[in-house]
Write a protein that holds these residues in place. Structure first.
Motif, PDB file in Angstrom:
ATOM      1  N   PRO A 158       4.579 -12.967   3.863  1.00 28.87           N
ATOM      2  CA  PRO A 158       3.657 -13.804   3.290  1.00 28.87           C
ATOM      3  C   PRO A 158       3.755 -15.173   3.370  1.00 28.87           C
ATOM      4  N   ASP A 159       5.105 -15.822   3.866  1.00 30.29           N
ATOM      5  CA  ASP A 159       5.528 -17.151   3.943  1.00 30.29           C
ATOM      6  C   ASP A 159       5.486 -17.677   5.553  1.00 30.29           C
ATOM      7  N   GLY A 160       5.346 -16.667   6.339  1.00 34.28           N
ATOM      8  CA  GLY A 160       5.131 -16.817   7.795  1.00 34.28           C
ATOM      9  C   GLY A 160       6.618 -16.759   8.428  1.00 34.28           C
ATOM     10  N   SER A 161       7.311 -16.397   7.622  1.00 30.50           N
ATOM     11  CA  SER A 161       8.790 -16.500   8.277  1.00 30.50           C
ATOM     12  C   SER A 161       9.060 -15.756   9.431  1.00 30.50           C
ATOM     13  N   HIS A 162       8.433 -14.551   9.191  1.00 30.64           N
ATOM     14  CA  HIS A 162       8.817 -13.309  10.243  1.00 30.64           C
ATOM     15  C   HIS A 162       7.554 -12.705  10.654  1.00 30.64           C
ATOM     16  N   TRP A 163       7.312 -12.080  11.605  1.00 28.64           N
ATOM     17  CA  TRP A 163       6.392 -11.144  12.059  1.00 28.64           C
ATOM     18  C   TRP A 163       6.795  -9.991  12.629  1.00 28.64           C
ATOM     19  N   TYR A 164       5.933  -8.744  12.721  1.00 27.69           N
ATOM     20  CA  TYR A 164       6.364  -7.437  13.234  1.00 27.69           C
ATOM     21  C   TYR A 164       5.222  -6.795  14.096  1.00 27.69           C
ATOM     22  N   VAL A 165       5.673  -6.332  14.978  1.00 28.56           N
ATOM     23  CA  VAL A 165       4.913  -5.732  15.960  1.00 28.56           C
ATOM     24  C   VAL A 165       5.369  -4.241  16.352  1.00 28.56           C
ATOM     25  N   PRO A 176       4.405  -7.163   0.266  1.00 25.53           N
ATOM     26  CA  PRO A 176       4.846  -8.625  -0.094  1.00 25.53           C
ATOM     27  C   PRO A 176       5.737  -8.979  -1.265  1.00 25.53           C
ATOM     28  N   GLU A 177       5.539  -7.839  -2.089  1.00 23.50           N
ATOM     29  CA  GLU A 177       6.550  -8.037  -3.226  1.00 23.50           C
ATOM     30  C   GLU A 177       7.685  -7.383  -3.364  1.00 23.50           C
ATOM     31  N   SER A 178       8.434  -6.894  -2.274  1.00 20.19           N
ATOM     32  CA  SER A 178       9.582  -6.057  -1.933  1.00 20.19           C
ATOM     33  C   SER A 178      10.018  -6.618  -0.478  1.00 20.19           C
ATOM     34  N   ASP A 179      11.055  -6.001  -0.218  1.00 16.03           N
ATOM     35  CA  ASP A 179      11.665  -6.225   1.098  1.00 16.03           C
ATOM     36  C   ASP A 179      11.178  -4.863   2.182  1.00 16.03           C
ATOM     37  N   LEU A 180      10.154  -3.990   1.648  1.00 19.78           N
ATOM     38  CA  LEU A 180       9.735  -3.052   2.428  1.00 19.78           C
ATOM     39  C   LEU A 180       8.540  -2.810   3.464  1.00 19.78           C
ATOM     40  N   LEU A 181       8.716  -2.535   4.225  1.00 16.79           N
ATOM     41  CA  LEU A 181       7.675  -2.472   5.549  1.00 16.79           C
ATOM     42  C   LEU A 181       7.230  -0.908   6.019  1.00 16.79           C
ATOM     43  N   TYR A 182       6.180  -0.508   5.789  1.00 18.83           N
ATOM     44  CA  TYR A 182       5.565   0.971   5.811  1.00 18.83           C
ATOM     45  C   TYR A 182       5.226   0.990   7.309  1.00 18.83           C
ATOM     46  N   LEU A 220      -2.876   3.823   6.970  1.00 19.17           N
ATOM     47  CA  LEU A 220      -1.706   3.534   6.301  1.00 19.17           C
ATOM     48  C   LEU A 220      -1.806   2.139   5.404  1.00 19.17           C
ATOM     49  N   THR A 221      -1.606   1.871   4.049  1.00 21.11           N
ATOM     50  CA  THR A 221      -1.728   0.866   3.356  1.00 21.11           C
ATOM     51  C   THR A 221      -0.943   0.685   2.365  1.00 21.11           C
ATOM     52  N   VAL A 222      -0.395  -0.224   1.564  1.00 26.81           N
ATOM     53  CA  VAL A 222       0.092  -0.687   0.658  1.00 26.81           C
ATOM     54  C   VAL A 222      -0.729  -1.366  -0.416  1.00 26.81           C
ATOM     55  N   ASP A 223      -0.920  -0.651  -1.719  1.00 26.73           N
ATOM     56  CA  ASP A 223      -1.578  -1.280  -2.864  1.00 26.73           C
ATOM     57  C   ASP A 223      -0.673  -1.752  -3.776  1.00 26.73           C
ATOM     58  N   THR A 224      -0.215  -3.294  -3.519  1.00 32.51           N
ATOM     59  CA  THR A 224       0.572  -3.907  -4.642  1.00 32.51           C
ATOM     60  C   THR A 224       0.356  -3.838  -6.004  1.00 32.51           C
ATOM     61  N   ARG A 225      -1.042  -4.038  -6.374  1.00 37.72           N
ATOM     62  CA  ARG A 225      -1.544  -4.033  -7.798  1.00 37.72           C
ATOM     63  C   ARG A 225      -1.121  -2.659  -8.384  1.00 37.72           C
ATOM     64  N   GLY A 226      -1.683  -1.476  -7.748  1.00 36.27           N
ATOM     65  CA  GLY A 226      -1.044  -0.373  -8.191  1.00 36.27           C
ATOM     66  C   GLY A 226       0.420   0.426  -7.891  1.00 36.27           C
ATOM     67  N   ASN A 227       1.289  -0.417  -6.931  1.00 41.03           N
ATOM     68  CA  ASN A 227       2.415  -0.232  -6.559  1.00 41.03           C
ATOM     69  C   ASN A 227       2.508   1.276  -5.990  1.00 41.03           C
ATOM     70  N   ARG A 228       1.798   1.215  -5.096  1.00 42.31           N
ATOM     71  CA  ARG A 228       1.585   2.559  -4.273  1.00 42.31           C
ATOM     72  C   ARG A 228       1.347   2.301  -2.816  1.00 42.31           C
ATOM     73  N   PHE A 229       1.717   3.328  -2.097  1.00 38.06           N
ATOM     74  CA  PHE A 229       1.379   3.424  -0.636  1.00 38.06           C
ATOM     75  C   PHE A 229       0.490   4.548  -0.430  1.00 38.06           C
ATOM     76  N   PHE A 230      -0.491   4.576   0.439  1.00 40.37           N
ATOM     77  CA  PHE A 230      -1.367   5.739   0.946  1.00 40.37           C
ATOM     78  C   PHE A 230      -1.278   5.795   2.357  1.00 40.37           C
ATOM     79  N   SER A 231      -1.270   7.048   2.781  1.00 43.26           N
ATOM     80  CA  SER A 231      -1.187   7.497   4.100  1.00 43.26           C
ATOM     81  C   SER A 231      -2.136   8.836   4.463  1.00 43.26           C
ATOM     82  N   ALA A 232      -2.854   8.745   5.458  1.00 45.02           N
ATOM     83  CA  ALA A 232      -3.780   9.874   5.661  1.00 45.02           C
ATOM     84  C   ALA A 232      -3.448  10.606   7.152  1.00 45.02           C
TER      85      ALA A 232
END
Length: 329
Positions: free
Chosen positions: A79-86, A119-125, A162-174
């Motif tokens: 979120p702060d632009g400090s790092h990016w992933y590919v 964005p609210e934790s240190d996790l990347l899915y 794959l997506t993260v839903d931060t408001r619902g505190n869940r992830f979804f995968s199909a």
């Protein structure tokens, strides 16, 4: 409603962006809003300044020792632009770069595909690539500071969307292989499964509305955009819209009133009004060549669509050769 970005000559590195596949935006240093576009065929990541629509840098991953067949696929940004992933499909790696585009970490994961950052934790899915025919029935969860990875069972073949839903505190995968969606609380390894009716949709990717009430997903095989109500403990499909043409990576506008969906097989973009869940516009343009990824500026004024152009239906505006990928604003 759409205009093709004409890059200023000093910023051109290749014929626009070769085989652009995925778009992710970030508000970075001093409020600069950047767009990171992965190029699968060129194994590069293009960095675009969204305030000027200029290609400011092309990060060539081959210069960091990765092969010409590594297949850069999807990106995610802090979120702060400090790092990016590919993600690199064929290399089986997820790479971590700092804001100066220097490689600072990597982790191994078989045929990685979509990335979704909490964005609210240190996790990347991390999901699996569509190119993987029979990958493990697990997704990856990376602790971003250390790049250590754990795998979570989803109990179905070919987990892709794959997506993260931060408001619902869940992830979804199909699954691409069957009509199933896995979901669980962020950081939880025990998933629940939701079955979908009808023929296999092959959901390509999800997007969650800014208020967290809705999630949409496009079905490659059916051409339907499925609408999920996320207000309950169990997500529920409450509507579907036939958009056709293999709906790919959707994006909500910041106010949540519209969803933009690239239609890869139709060379169009469908705009859905979420207040009525009806199609409000279908956009065409010569540079919408096999449209794939999408991203929206933070103020909602500009939507970006990347195009693969593998068939070569679009030719560079300067008359050059090749099959350049495109980004349309």
């Amino acid at each position: 409603m759409s205009k093709f970005i004409q890059w200023a000559r000093p910023y051109r590195r290749v014929s626009l962006i070769a085989a652009a596949w995925a778009l992710v935006q970030v508000t970075g240093v001093q409020g600069q809003e950047l767009l990171y576009v992965a190029s699968q065929e060129e194994v590069t990541v293009a960095v675009i300044d969204m305030s000027t629509n200029q290609l400011v840098e092309t990060v060539d991953l081959k210069e960091f020792g990765y092969s010409e067949t590594a297949k850069a696929h999807h990106t995610a940004v802090e979120p702060d632009g400090s790092h990016w992933y590919v993600s690199l499909i064929a290399a089986g790696k997820i790479l971590k770069f700092d804001r100066d585009n220097q490689l600072v970490g990597e982790t191994a994961f078989e045929t990685p595909g979509m990335l979704s950052l909490d964005p609210e934790s240190d996790l990347l899915y991390v999901g699996r690539s569509m190119a993987a025919v029979n990958p493990p029935q697990r997704i990856g969860v990376i602790h971003r500071p250390s790049m250590e990875l754990q795998e979570v069972d989803v109990f179905f073949p070919r987990p892709h969307a794959l997506t993260v839903d931060t408001r619902g505190n869940r992830f979804f995968s199909a699954s691409l292989g069957q009509n199933s969606v896995a979901y669980a609380s962020l950081g939880d390894e025990d998933v629940d499964l939701l079955g979908l009716d009808g023929m296999n949709h092959m959901l390509v990717q999800f997007a969650v509305s800014p208020d967290g009430n809705w999630m949409v997903g496009g079905g490659q095989m059916t051409g339907d955009l499925l609408i999920f109500d996320l207000n309950g403990e169990v997500p529920e499909v409450v509507n579907s819209i036939e958009v056709g043409g293999q709906p790919w990576h959707p994006s909500f506008t910041p106010n949540g009133h519209f969803v933009w969906i690239p239609n890869q097989a139709k060379n169009t973009v469908t705009v859905v009004d979420t207040r009525s869940w009806t199609i409000s516009n279908v956009i065409t343009h010569p540079a919408l060549a096999e449209p794939h990824g999408s991203a929206v500026s933070s103020d909602g004024s500009t939507i970006y669509i990347s195009g693969r152009n593998v068939a070569g239906t679009y030719r560079p505006a300067d008359g050059g050769d090749g099959r350049p990928g495109t980004v349309v604003a």
